[in-house]
Design an enzyme around this catalytic site. Sequence first.
Site, PDB file in Angstrom:
ATOM      1  CE  LYS A 139      46.635 -55.785   1.575  1.00 46.75           C
ATOM      2  NZ  LYS A 139      46.184 -56.521   0.359  1.00 46.75           N
ATOM      3  NE  ARG A 146      42.205 -51.496  -0.603  1.00 41.34           N
ATOM      4  CZ  ARG A 146      41.946 -52.724  -0.119  1.00 41.34           C
ATOM      5  NH1 ARG A 146      41.713 -52.891   1.151  1.00 41.34           N
ATOM      6  NH2 ARG A 146      41.962 -53.755  -0.919  1.00 41.34           N
ATOM      7  NE  ARG A 155      42.386 -63.560  -3.085  1.00 42.36           N
ATOM      8  CZ  ARG A 155      42.634 -62.367  -2.573  1.00 42.36           C
ATOM      9  NH1 ARG A 155      43.650 -62.185  -1.752  1.00 42.36           N
ATOM     10  NH2 ARG A 155      41.910 -61.325  -2.917  1.00 42.36           N
ATOM     11  NE  ARG A 190      38.154 -60.941  -2.459  1.00 40.57           N
ATOM     12  CZ  ARG A 190      38.969 -60.064  -1.879  1.00 40.57           C
ATOM     13  NH1 ARG A 190      39.718 -60.446  -0.854  1.00 40.57           N
ATOM     14  NH2 ARG A 190      39.055 -58.835  -2.309  1.00 40.57           N
ATOM     15  NE  ARG A 220      40.704 -56.562  -5.735  1.00 45.33           N
ATOM     16  CZ  ARG A 220      40.931 -57.831  -5.444  1.00 45.33           C
ATOM     17  NH1 ARG A 220      40.648 -58.781  -6.323  1.00 45.33           N
ATOM     18  NH2 ARG A 220      41.427 -58.167  -4.292  1.00 45.33           N
TER      19      ARG A 220
HETATM   20  P1  AMP Z   1      40.219 -56.567   0.268  1.00 44.88           P
HETATM   21  O1  AMP Z   1      39.575 -57.809   0.792  1.00 44.88           O
HETATM   22  O2  AMP Z   1      41.127 -55.896   1.252  1.00 44.88           O
HETATM   23  O3  AMP Z   1      40.870 -56.770  -1.080  1.00 44.88           O
HETATM   24  O4  AMP Z   1      39.024 -55.507   0.026  1.00 44.88           O
HETATM   25  C1  AMP Z   1      37.972 -55.785  -0.890  1.00 44.88           C
HETATM   26  C2  AMP Z   1      37.316 -54.489  -1.335  1.00 44.88           C
HETATM   27  O5  AMP Z   1      36.747 -53.797  -0.210  1.00 44.88           O
HETATM   28  C3  AMP Z   1      38.251 -53.468  -1.971  1.00 44.88           C
HETATM   29  O6  AMP Z   1      38.508 -53.720  -3.346  1.00 44.88           O
HETATM   30  C4  AMP Z   1      37.483 -52.176  -1.742  1.00 44.88           C
HETATM   31  O7  AMP Z   1      36.390 -52.061  -2.638  1.00 44.88           O
HETATM   32  C5  AMP Z   1      36.902 -52.390  -0.351  1.00 44.88           C
HETATM   33  N1  AMP Z   1      37.834 -51.914   0.713  1.00 44.88           N
HETATM   34  C6  AMP Z   1      38.450 -52.652   1.667  1.00 44.88           C
HETATM   35  N2  AMP Z   1      39.221 -51.886   2.453  1.00 44.88           N
HETATM   36  C7  AMP Z   1      39.089 -50.615   1.984  1.00 44.88           C
HETATM   37  C8  AMP Z   1      39.657 -49.360   2.363  1.00 44.88           C
HETATM   38  N3  AMP Z   1      40.513 -49.252   3.389  1.00 44.88           N
HETATM   39  N4  AMP Z   1      39.308 -48.263   1.627  1.00 44.88           N
HETATM   40  C9  AMP Z   1      38.441 -48.346   0.602  1.00 44.88           C
HETATM   41  N5  AMP Z   1      37.887 -49.494   0.185  1.00 44.88           N
HETATM   42  C10 AMP Z   1      38.196 -50.632   0.869  1.00 44.88           C
END
Ligand code: AMP
Length: 219
Positions: free
Chosen positions: A15, A90, A129, A158, A169
């Site tokens: 995404k 989320r 990744r 990451r 996750r």
């Molecule tokens: P992502 O890069 O979108 O996978 O986000 C990495 C991490 O940031 C997630 O595993 C959460 O810990 C935090 N995070 C990002 N977006 C949100 C959100 N909308 N709500 C809560 N935690 C978030």
Amino acid sequence: MGLNVIMMGPPGAGKGTQAGRYARERSLLKISTGDILREAVKDGNPIAIEARARMDRGELVDDATMIAIVRDRLLRPDAKQGFVLDGFPRTVAQAEALDQIMIERGNGPLVIIDVVVAEEELVRRLAIRRICSKCGAGADPGDTGDSCRMCGGELVQRVDDNVSVVRERLRVYSRSTRPVLDFYRNRPTFRVVNGAQSPERVARELDAMIDEAAAERSL
Ligand code: AMP
């Protein structure tokens, strides 16, 4: 009239890649909450540093913090023409808050895309990744080099892409984020795309879907 898109889907569904591409091609603002948090951690922001332990464990950062970040970003003038959201909402509480922000902000339909990929494929993708440590862009899966094609920064894995954190996750996704899909499912602008196809094919289907959903809404 503006166009606003939410790119939903589990970690590893692609995404972020699709959100970035679509936003670039349509001159919309891409807002990735994960990128905003990682950037803020690098800048030494105290709230982000507090959130970091949760991110590293694959848990969600609290709703109040996330809603404040997104609210601030969406109400700025450069988001007026429209946005593509990646990583938000989320939780159902975040989705409800986004509806309120959209009422305040107005301007254009909200198209919701669910990018669907089977769990084993997600685990496989996340294990290989890499992202740029400087600009945050994702590397092409077939790229064997060490530097980012966009800015030359170093490509790294990451911290939260290791197998045990990935499983957590995915559990968090099922528990907290799947209900958000049910929150949106009956809206006329909700669409599902098969994310297991090639990125080019996903892109073609997405473009057609978003155009069609946005047109339907403005009838
Ligand atoms: P992502 O890069 O979108 O996978 O986000 C990495 C991490 O940031 C997630 O595993 C959460 O810990 C935090 N995070 C990002 N977006 C949100 C959100 N909308 N709500 C809560 N935690 C978030």
